[in-house]
Every structure is written in structure tokens, then in C-alpha cells.
Design a protein around this motif. Structure first.
Motif, PDB file in Angstrom:
ATOM      1  N   SER B  18       0.839  -1.189   0.000  1.00 44.53           N
ATOM      2  CA  SER B  18       0.000   0.000   0.000  1.00 44.53           C
ATOM      3  C   SER B  18       0.879   1.247   0.000  1.00 44.53           C
ATOM      4  O   SER B  18       2.055   1.190   0.370  1.00 44.53           O
ATOM      5  CB  SER B  18      -0.917   0.015   1.226  1.00 44.53           C
ATOM      6  OG  SER B  18      -0.146   0.066   2.411  1.00 44.53           O
ATOM      7  N   LEU B  78      -3.586   3.848  -2.237  1.00 37.02           N
ATOM      8  CA  LEU B  78      -3.737   2.525  -2.828  1.00 37.02           C
ATOM      9  C   LEU B  78      -3.571   1.524  -1.693  1.00 37.02           C
ATOM     10  O   LEU B  78      -2.516   1.489  -1.048  1.00 37.02           O
ATOM     11  CB  LEU B  78      -2.682   2.253  -3.890  1.00 37.02           C
ATOM     12  CG  LEU B  78      -2.826   2.906  -5.246  1.00 37.02           C
ATOM     13  CD1 LEU B  78      -2.620   4.408  -5.173  1.00 37.02           C
ATOM     14  CD2 LEU B  78      -1.860   2.277  -6.254  1.00 37.02           C
ATOM     15  N   ALA B  81      -1.901  -2.819  -3.812  1.00 39.22           N
ATOM     16  CA  ALA B  81      -1.452  -2.489  -5.163  1.00 39.22           C
ATOM     17  C   ALA B  81      -1.550  -3.689  -6.101  1.00 39.22           C
ATOM     18  O   ALA B  81      -1.175  -4.820  -5.743  1.00 39.22           O
ATOM     19  CB  ALA B  81      -0.018  -1.977  -5.114  1.00 39.22           C
ATOM     20  N   GLN B  85      -2.707  -1.075 -11.704  1.00 40.00           N
ATOM     21  CA  GLN B  85      -2.612   0.293 -11.207  1.00 40.00           C
ATOM     22  C   GLN B  85      -1.292   0.968 -11.590  1.00 40.00           C
ATOM     23  O   GLN B  85      -1.036   2.111 -11.206  1.00 40.00           O
ATOM     24  CB  GLN B  85      -2.803   0.330  -9.693  1.00 40.00           C
ATOM     25  CG  GLN B  85      -4.201  -0.079  -9.269  1.00 40.00           C
ATOM     26  CD  GLN B  85      -4.370  -0.128  -7.762  1.00 40.00           C
ATOM     27  OE1 GLN B  85      -3.637  -0.818  -7.057  1.00 40.00           O
ATOM     28  NE2 GLN B  85      -5.356   0.601  -7.255  1.00 40.00           N
ATOM     29  N   ILE B 112       4.009  -1.094 -10.504  1.00 36.09           N
ATOM     30  CA  ILE B 112       3.692  -2.164  -9.554  1.00 36.09           C
ATOM     31  C   ILE B 112       4.119  -3.487 -10.161  1.00 36.09           C
ATOM     32  O   ILE B 112       3.627  -3.874 -11.231  1.00 36.09           O
ATOM     33  CB  ILE B 112       2.203  -2.133  -9.202  1.00 36.09           C
ATOM     34  CG1 ILE B 112       1.886  -0.790  -8.549  1.00 36.09           C
ATOM     35  CG2 ILE B 112       1.856  -3.286  -8.258  1.00 36.09           C
ATOM     36  CD1 ILE B 112       0.448  -0.462  -8.436  1.00 36.09           C
TER      37      ILE B 112
END
Lengths: 114, 113
Positions: B18, B78, B81, B85, B112
Motif C-alpha cells: 500500500s 492505494l 497495489a 494500477q 507495480i
């Protein structure tokens, strides 16, 4: 629902030549229209906007755009392109709600050759 | 005149991690927005806010959360993740006057893996 179409993904012009980038919009009433420019690695900078009145709008850096209601278009023009104009150009329409959210086209990438 | 400031500029995350993308504006604008920009696409609105304490979903809100505790700040979070994204995220702000344009930050490039 509002939407914007930019038919040209990539345009190449010679330095000093004229430029026209196309933008077609879909909106039920009189639209609020914008052109933004994005240089590599940068955020978006406003070139010009149209809300009402004169359909030929002047912007920064020598750009202008013409609103044509009959064609649902808002094309961006420049009489003589400079190498520094190479960038990505986005047309957008506002939904004119309380927050004036913008709906963007997919952009046109401009390459300028010497 | 700083305008809209976004941090960080770049970040790599692992799947499931996150993070919070920060956005601050110093123009006393009521409206703030978060967009994502995917390759070959225009900007898509994730969330927006019309003032402190008020937020609402845009076109693509899934997987994100926002808060607006002050006029100046509008962080985007977020939680888990996902590779989908991976994008460039832009924050923008504008004044109450509907004739005023949105002002954009320089973006946060997020990958990511």
C-alpha cells in the motif's frame, strides 16, 4: 454522456509549417472546451479554453482554436510550428457539474522535424 | 508560486503493498482531482473533491481511496497495489468559478511489479 475524440494519434510536421490538431466532442448543450499540452515528464498546461462568445479563441504560445457547433469540433491551430511545440496535446470537455469534471481525449503526439 | 505539488515523483511497489500519493496546492482552490494516465490514453478521473470533508468517485475509483481533511491536501491511497494500477497519476485543482481551468501537478509515475 460527454466524450472527446482526437482522431490523430501522432502527427509530424516540419518546423515553420502550419498545424491543425482535430478534436470532436459529444455534449448535449453548449460545451466548455479546453486544450492542454503535456511536455515529456511534465504535467498538463492549459493552452486555451472556450466557454461562450467568440468562436475563435486565442491561447498561449501562438495557438488558437475554433469552436464549430455544427461540426461538434474544436480544432487547435498554429500558423508556424516551432521545435519546442513537440509535445502531447489533449482536448477536454467539462461536464459542467458542480466540480466541472473534465473528460479528455486520448491525445495527439506532435513531432516537429527540422 | 508552487501551484500543485505531487510527491513522490517516482515509485515502485510490489503487488499487495500500500502507499499514499501526496498532493498539495497553495492556491486556496476548493476543487481538487486525481487522474490516472495510461499509455496511449487520455486522463481518467479517479476521485474528486469540492471542498474539505467532501469527496466523490470519478470514472475509475476502484482500488483507490481519498480523503480531504484540509483545503490544501488531497492524498490518494492505494490499499492493495495491483499491476493494473501501474500508471502516471496526476493531481489537479481549480477554483469555485466554473470559468477557471484546472491546474495540474507534474505527476507521480507508479510501477507495480
Amino acid at each position: 454522456a460527454q466524450s472527446v475524440t482526437q482522431p490523430d494519434i501522432h502527427i509530424t510536421v516540419s518546423e515553420g509549417a502550419s498545424l491543425e490538431l482535430r478534436c470532436n466532442y459529444s455534449y448535449g448543450a453548449t460545451p466548455y472546451l479546453f486544450w492542454y499540452v503535456q511536455s515529456p515528464g511534465q504535467g498538463l498546461q492549459l493552452l486555451l479554453k472556450y466557454f461562450s462568445g467568440d468562436t475563435l479563441v486565442q491561447g498561449i504560445k501562438g495557438f488558437e482554436a475554433e469552436f464549430k457547433r455544427s461540426q461538434s469540433s474544436f480544432n487547435l491551430r498554429k500558423p508556424s510550428v516551432h521545435w519546442s511545440d513537440a509535445a502531447e496535446y489533449f482536448c477536454a470537455v467539462s461536464d459542467q457539474t458542480g466540480a466541472n469534471n473534465l473528460f479528455f481525449g486520448t491525445g495527439t503526439r506532435l513531432t516537429v522535424i527540422p | 508560486n508552487a501551484g500543485v505539488t505531487q510527491t513522490p515523483k517516482f515509485r515502485i511497489l510490489k503487488i499487495g503493498q500500500s502507499m499514499t500519493l501526496q498532493c498539495t496546492q497553495d492556491m486556496n482552490h476548493n476543487y481538487m482531482y486525481w487522474y490516472r494516465q495510461d499509455p496511449g490514453m487520455g486522463l481518467k478521473l479517479i476521485y474528486y473533491s469540492v471542498g474539505a470533508g467532501i469527496t466523490d468517485k470519478g470514472e475509475v475509483p476502484n482500488g483507490y481511496n481519498v480523503s480531504r481533511s484540509t483545503t490544501e491536501d488531497f492524498p490518494l491511497r492505494l490499499e492493495l497495489a495491483a499491476p493494473s494500477q501501474t500508471s502516471v497519476y496526476f493531481c489537479a485543482s481549480s477554483s469555485l468559478n466554473s470559468n477557471q481551468p484546472q491546474h495540474f501537478g507534474d505527476g507521480t509515475r507508479l510501477s507495480i511489479l
